[in-house]
Motif scaffolding. Structure first.
Motif, PDB file in Angstrom:
ATOM      1  N   GLY A 184       0.797  -1.225   0.000  1.00 15.84           N
ATOM      2  CA  GLY A 184       0.000   0.000   0.000  1.00 15.84           C
ATOM      3  C   GLY A 184       0.824   1.266   0.000  1.00 15.84           C
ATOM      4  N   VAL A 185       1.981   1.254  -0.669  1.00 18.06           N
ATOM      5  CA  VAL A 185       2.878   2.410  -0.681  1.00 18.06           C
ATOM      6  C   VAL A 185       2.450   3.389  -1.775  1.00 18.06           C
ATOM      7  N   HIS A 186       2.289   4.645  -1.414  1.00 14.58           N
ATOM      8  CA  HIS A 186       1.839   5.659  -2.366  1.00 14.58           C
ATOM      9  C   HIS A 186       2.955   6.068  -3.332  1.00 14.58           C
ATOM     10  N   PRO A 187       2.578   6.613  -4.491  1.00 13.12           N
ATOM     11  CA  PRO A 187       3.590   6.979  -5.499  1.00 13.12           C
ATOM     12  C   PRO A 187       4.663   7.931  -4.979  1.00 13.12           C
ATOM     13  N   CYS A 188       4.275   8.962  -4.206  1.00 10.46           N
ATOM     14  CA  CYS A 188       5.277   9.923  -3.735  1.00 10.46           C
ATOM     15  C   CYS A 188       6.298   9.261  -2.829  1.00 10.46           C
ATOM     16  N   ASP A 189       5.866   8.266  -2.034  1.00  9.98           N
ATOM     17  CA  ASP A 189       6.805   7.578  -1.151  1.00  9.98           C
ATOM     18  C   ASP A 189       7.721   6.641  -1.930  1.00  9.98           C
ATOM     19  N   ILE A 190       7.227   6.053  -3.001  1.00 10.63           N
ATOM     20  CA  ILE A 190       8.093   5.244  -3.860  1.00 10.63           C
ATOM     21  C   ILE A 190       9.098   6.151  -4.561  1.00 10.63           C
ATOM     22  N   TYR A 191       8.637   7.316  -5.003  1.00 10.09           N
ATOM     23  CA  TYR A 191       9.545   8.278  -5.630  1.00 10.09           C
ATOM     24  C   TYR A 191      10.640   8.674  -4.644  1.00 10.09           C
ATOM     25  N   ALA A 192      10.253   8.862  -3.384  1.00  4.57           N
ATOM     26  CA  ALA A 192      11.234   9.214  -2.356  1.00  4.57           C
ATOM     27  C   ALA A 192      12.254   8.096  -2.172  1.00  4.57           C
ATOM     28  N   LEU A 193      11.801   6.847  -2.203  1.00  2.00           N
ATOM     29  CA  LEU A 193      12.730   5.725  -2.085  1.00  2.00           C
ATOM     30  C   LEU A 193      13.689   5.678  -3.273  1.00  2.00           C
ATOM     31  N   ASN A 194      13.193   6.021  -4.449  1.00  2.37           N
ATOM     32  CA  ASN A 194      14.079   6.066  -5.618  1.00  2.37           C
ATOM     33  C   ASN A 194      15.185   7.100  -5.419  1.00  2.37           C
ATOM     34  N   ILE A 195      14.841   8.225  -4.781  1.00  2.00           N
ATOM     35  CA  ILE A 195      15.842   9.246  -4.484  1.00  2.00           C
ATOM     36  C   ILE A 195      16.849   8.715  -3.474  1.00  2.00           C
ATOM     37  N   LEU A 196      16.366   8.080  -2.403  1.00  2.00           N
ATOM     38  CA  LEU A 196      17.276   7.533  -1.392  1.00  2.00           C
ATOM     39  C   LEU A 196      18.152   6.428  -1.979  1.00  2.00           C
ATOM     40  N   ASP A 206       3.541  12.172  -8.542  1.00  2.00           N
ATOM     41  CA  ASP A 206       2.236  11.531  -8.399  1.00  2.00           C
ATOM     42  C   ASP A 206       2.128  10.258  -9.227  1.00  2.00           C
ATOM     43  N   PHE A 207       3.197   9.955  -9.970  1.00  6.16           N
ATOM     44  CA  PHE A 207       3.224   8.737 -10.787  1.00  6.16           C
ATOM     45  C   PHE A 207       4.645   8.203 -10.794  1.00  6.16           C
ATOM     46  N   VAL A 208       4.789   6.903 -10.692  1.00 11.78           N
ATOM     47  CA  VAL A 208       6.113   6.274 -10.755  1.00 11.78           C
ATOM     48  C   VAL A 208       6.076   5.115 -11.734  1.00 11.78           C
ATOM     49  N   ASP A 209       7.201   4.901 -12.404  1.00 17.65           N
ATOM     50  CA  ASP A 209       7.302   3.775 -13.331  1.00 17.65           C
ATOM     51  C   ASP A 209       8.403   2.796 -12.937  1.00 17.65           C
ATOM     52  N   ARG A 210       8.991   3.006 -11.752  1.00 18.81           N
ATOM     53  CA  ARG A 210      10.006   2.089 -11.240  1.00 18.81           C
ATOM     54  C   ARG A 210      10.078   2.236  -9.722  1.00 18.81           C
ATOM     55  N   GLY A 211      10.792   1.305  -9.104  1.00 14.44           N
ATOM     56  CA  GLY A 211      10.937   1.352  -7.651  1.00 14.44           C
ATOM     57  C   GLY A 211       9.946   0.478  -6.916  1.00 14.44           C
ATOM     58  N   PHE A 212       9.089  -0.233  -7.643  1.00 13.21           N
ATOM     59  CA  PHE A 212       8.087  -1.105  -7.028  1.00 13.21           C
ATOM     60  C   PHE A 212       8.143  -2.482  -7.682  1.00 13.21           C
ATOM     61  N   ASP A 213       7.616  -3.462  -6.965  1.00 14.02           N
ATOM     62  CA  ASP A 213       7.497  -4.807  -7.523  1.00 14.02           C
ATOM     63  C   ASP A 213       6.124  -5.006  -8.166  1.00 14.02           C
ATOM     64  N   LEU A 214       5.086  -4.514  -7.469  1.00 14.82           N
ATOM     65  CA  LEU A 214       3.736  -4.470  -8.017  1.00 14.82           C
ATOM     66  C   LEU A 214       3.152  -3.100  -7.694  1.00 14.82           C
ATOM     67  N   PHE A 215       2.278  -2.620  -8.560  1.00 15.96           N
ATOM     68  CA  PHE A 215       1.594  -1.362  -8.268  1.00 15.96           C
ATOM     69  C   PHE A 215       0.124  -1.520  -8.625  1.00 15.96           C
ATOM     70  N   LEU A 216      -0.755  -1.128  -7.692  1.00 24.03           N
ATOM     71  CA  LEU A 216      -2.190  -1.316  -7.832  1.00 24.03           C
ATOM     72  C   LEU A 216      -2.895   0.021  -8.032  1.00 24.03           C
ATOM     73  N   TYR A 217      -3.729   0.087  -9.070  1.00 27.55           N
ATOM     74  CA  TYR A 217      -4.572   1.253  -9.320  1.00 27.55           C
ATOM     75  C   TYR A 217      -6.028   0.835  -9.162  1.00 27.55           C
ATOM     76  N   ASP A 218      -6.756   1.565  -8.358  1.00 21.95           N
ATOM     77  CA  ASP A 218      -8.172   1.278  -8.143  1.00 21.95           C
ATOM     78  C   ASP A 218      -8.969   1.681  -9.374  1.00 21.95           C
ATOM     79  N   ILE A 219      -9.658   0.714  -9.996  1.00 21.05           N
ATOM     80  CA  ILE A 219     -10.511   1.030 -11.150  1.00 21.05           C
ATOM     81  C   ILE A 219     -11.946   0.563 -10.906  1.00 21.05           C
ATOM     82  N   GLY A 220     -12.346   0.575  -9.634  1.00 22.09           N
ATOM     83  CA  GLY A 220     -13.722   0.197  -9.320  1.00 22.09           C
ATOM     84  C   GLY A 220     -13.807  -1.161  -8.665  1.00 22.09           C
ATOM     85  N   GLN A 221     -14.146  -2.174  -9.437  1.00 21.48           N
ATOM     86  CA  GLN A 221     -14.269  -3.531  -8.919  1.00 21.48           C
ATOM     87  C   GLN A 221     -12.929  -4.274  -8.934  1.00 21.48           C
ATOM     88  N   ASP A 222     -11.927  -3.682  -9.552  1.00 23.98           N
ATOM     89  CA  ASP A 222     -10.636  -4.350  -9.714  1.00 23.98           C
ATOM     90  C   ASP A 222      -9.500  -3.376  -9.429  1.00 23.98           C
TER      91      ASP A 222
END
Length: 344
Positions: free
Chosen positions: A91-103, A144-160
């Protein structure tokens, strides 16, 4: 990058599988705030949170840690306990993943920190998209968007959950879940794009960072810094909650009556009076105004010169945490207005 979808009805089963990959830590509510901690049961998790009290760097650069011990007759013994601990951050938000990429850049090159890198290597990141509140300005900081630094990333699209698979470890998790994930349909992709567009429009706070380094250079002698120095309590709260602040101090703790002890690393802040204190008692930044100015110039200017972008990710934690009500977005706006006024 592989794209799949995870039906929300399968989320409990997905969590049960993830538990096989390590301790699962996620956002939980605690004393009116949200914190990341180990989940004892799935019902504790709060995926609707805005921000956690402390950033995720606490997992990789702990507030206090022993680097090594020294013992008479043995010399220096590295403290390795817990470095191989396997953790899943869910449940890690994009800004926090971006911060990890910086670290990752700071502690990975050119002088790798083995403690940080070992913890990072043993941690799985499962990201989760979010909606902004009145303190979020990560869109302005392009975090507000990341394309690396995560293993899986989940976007809420309603039922999925529209799911991005970012690494081989993420693919291992998908394979381990069997049929829980499903192929994405054109309708799923359209819903993802619609919600992404709606998120961009939902930001209530914007900060213009164009030509920011120039503005800071022009306003170096601005009276605003003295005003902020009068307000700032030098408590260091903004540094403690910032996901990209990485200052630390190192000291030796000696066992009295012996020749043994530990070398300890602990979080520090450039706002503390002792931060720039050197041998002989001289302090390069005696005034609070000089210290708060340094903090702003490092994050918004020096970091840009070194890495090509500010180290701020717009999470809003410093705004929420500051007992003096100092707001970074207002400071930047005041500096911009001062520059504009001087050019009229």
């Amino acid at each position: 990058m592989k794209v799949l979808k995870l039906p929300k009805s399968n989320l409990d089963l997905f969590a049960a599988v993830v538990w096989q990959f390590g301790e699962v830590h996620g956002p939980v509510e605690q004393d009116g705030a949200f914190v990341f901690r180990r989940l004892e049961r799935w019902s504790q998790v709060r995926l609707d949170y805005h921000r956690t009290l402390l950033p995720l760097r606490k997992y990789f650069l702990p507030p206090r840690e022993a680097l090594f011990e020294y013992r008479e007759g043995q010399g220096y013994v590295p403290c390795l306990e817990g470095l191989d601990r396997r953790i899943v951050l869910l449940g890690v938000h994009p800004c926090d993943i971006y911060a990890l990429n910086i670290l990752d850049r700071l502690f990975g090159e050119p002088y790798p920190d083995p403690y940080y890198r070992s913890r990072r290597r043993n941690t799985i990141i499962i990201g989760l998209d979010c909606l902004p509140d009145e303190h979020c300005f990560c869109s302005s900081m392009r975090a507000d968007f990341v394309d690396r630094g995560f293993d899986l990333f989940l976007y809420d699209i309603g039922q999925d959950y529209f799911t991005l698979v970012g690494t081989a470890r993420g693919d291992d998790i998908v394979l381990a879940t069997g049929p829980l994930f499903q192929p994405v349909t054109p309708a799923d992709a359209d819903e993802y794009k619609r919600r992404s567009s709606a998120k961009r429009r939902a930001f209530r706070l914007e900060v213009e960072i164009r030509d920011l380094a120039e503005i800071f250079g022009i306003e170096y002698g601005s009276g605003l810094w003295e005003d902020l120095g009068q307000r700032c309590l030098a408590c260091g709260s903004c540094s403690m909650v910032c996901p990209t602040c990485y200052c630390f101090d190192v000291r030796d703790e000696v066992v009295l009556g012996s020749r043994e002890g530990q070398r300890i690393r602990h979080w520090d802040s450039c706002l503390f009076l002792q931060h720039a204190l050197v041998a002989g008692g001289h302090n390069f930044r005696q005034s609070r105004a000089s210290r708060i100015k340094l903090r702003y110039y490092h994050k918004q200017c020096a970091f840009v010169a070194e890495y090509g972008r500010p180290s701020c990710v717009g999470c809003g934690r410093c705004v929420v945490a500051c007992p003096a009500g100092i707001d970074i977005t207002q400071v930047i706006q005041q500096l911009r207005e001062a520059r504009n006024a001087s050019t009229v």
